[in-house]
Every structure is written in C-alpha cells, then in structure tokens.
Design an enzyme around this catalytic site. Sequence first.
Site, short mmCIF file in Angstrom:
data_model
loop_
_atom_site.label_atom_id
_atom_site.label_comp_id
_atom_site.label_asym_id
_atom_site.label_seq_id
_atom_site.Cartn_x
_atom_site.Cartn_y
_atom_site.Cartn_z
N ASP A 119 0.99 -1.35 -0.16
CA ASP A 119 0.33 -0.13 0.42
C ASP A 119 0.46 1.36 -0.21
O ASP A 119 1.97 1.14 1.80
CB ASP A 119 -0.91 0.14 1.72
CG ASP A 119 -1.94 -1.15 1.10
OD1 ASP A 119 -2.37 -1.80 0.78
OD2 ASP A 119 -2.86 -1.10 2.33
N LYS A 152 -10.16 0.09 -2.36
CA LYS A 152 -9.57 0.09 -0.40
C LYS A 152 -10.61 0.98 0.21
O LYS A 152 -9.74 1.33 0.05
CB LYS A 152 -8.60 -0.97 -0.08
CG LYS A 152 -7.98 -0.87 1.26
CD LYS A 152 -6.76 -1.59 1.55
CE LYS A 152 -6.24 -1.51 2.61
NZ LYS A 152 -5.27 -2.32 2.90
N LYS A 210 -6.82 3.14 -2.83
CA LYS A 210 -7.61 2.69 -1.13
C LYS A 210 -7.29 4.50 -0.69
O LYS A 210 -6.97 5.80 -1.63
CB LYS A 210 -6.05 3.29 -0.68
CG LYS A 210 -6.00 2.78 1.01
CD LYS A 210 -4.91 1.76 1.40
CE LYS A 210 -5.39 2.15 3.17
NZ LYS A 210 -3.49 1.27 3.71
#
EC number: 4.1.2.4
Length: 221
Positions: free
Chosen positions: A89, A180, A151
Amino acid sequence: MNFNVIIDHTLLKPQATSQDIKILIEEAKKYNFGAICIAPIWVKLAKKELKNTNIKIVTVIGFPLGSQISAIKQKEASLAIAHGADEIDMVMNIGKFKEKDFQFIINEINQIKKEIGTKILKVIIETALLSPHEIADATKLVSSTNADFIKTSTGFSYRGASEQDLKIIKENKSEKLAIKAAGGITNLADMENFYRLGATRFGTSKSVSIIKNLTDKKNEY
C-alpha cells in the site's frame, strides 16, 4: 458476505512493538482475516508467525506522507517483498498531484509496480486532503497506471473514508481498478455501506469489534 476475508487487520501505530504485532497476528488467525497490514519493519516477523496460513501480509510504502524520493519508495517496496510482503500500500505524492505533475505520479506508481511484479499494489490518495474534483482526477490517474487498487486513506489524516469519497471513486475508476476503503472504519454499518458503494477490501484497526458485532447480529435471528 464473509467480511472477515476482505479485511486487512491493521496496526500502523508508530509505538507498536513486536509483541503488539504478535497479538495482531493471533487475532487474524482467530477471526480468519484475509490479511494484516503492518509497517515494513515487522514484515519478517509476520512472515515467520504466519507460516502455514493463508493470511496475507500487507505493508505500507512512503507512509504516511507520500513525499519520499521515488527511488527510496522503490527500494522500500523491493525490500518489503524480499522480506515476505504479499501486498504493498503506497502513498501517492500528494504535493506533486496538487501541482498537476501527473506524469510524475504515473511514473512513480508504475515503477513501484514493476519493482514488485505480480504482487498487489494499492495506491493511497488520501481523500481527506483532496477536493471532490481532485478525488475524481486522482481516481482517473490511478486507473491509468498498473496499480491494482485505489485506497482512500492512510488513517493518519484528519478523517478517513467517507460515503462521498466512495461514490466519486466508483464513478471515475476503470473497471479493472479495485477499491480499498480505510481510515475511520469503526463499525459494521460503515463497512456494509462502503461495500455497497464498491469497496472490496477494508483497512481497519477495529476489525475484531466489527466482526464480533457481525456475529452478535447473526445470533439475533
């Protein structure tokens, strides 16, 4: 929906110790969470502790500001994978995005994806720091790269994911780009709502209480 397997059970507090990480891992095993999300320093430990399980190891790169030199982000990602991470991430360079240096953003994301190969790459755009129009532009930008997920948040800004964020992202993302949701997800209602809005992964440190609530809810019927 089995929410357990799409939760990244998260511990990114700077004061977290190896013992805290071991507790996180035991919780992930007990509740069958799909992944844990931890700082890079703990990846080797997690790899050892999660041996013979299907729980994925997610770690964060350029975290939480995103303003590190691109070469440093690449090296950090490469080392994380070497240490046993399954997914990365990364935080987008928000300053470069704000000044519309979009090619820089595209290049950095694609370079990191190239570095990690077939491993999953999620790009954090930190929606709290963006206007609705900028969230739309950031979503289109990430969609044009080789990233696997977009995300919403690091969890370190003044707010996390919101319903508006998810709606904008869903409207502007490519078909291949997954979502996400992360940051401020503290209850089952949030998770169910964000799932309806298109999120297929969730980052939260409140995973255990959310799943306990889900179990209690099922037991009411």
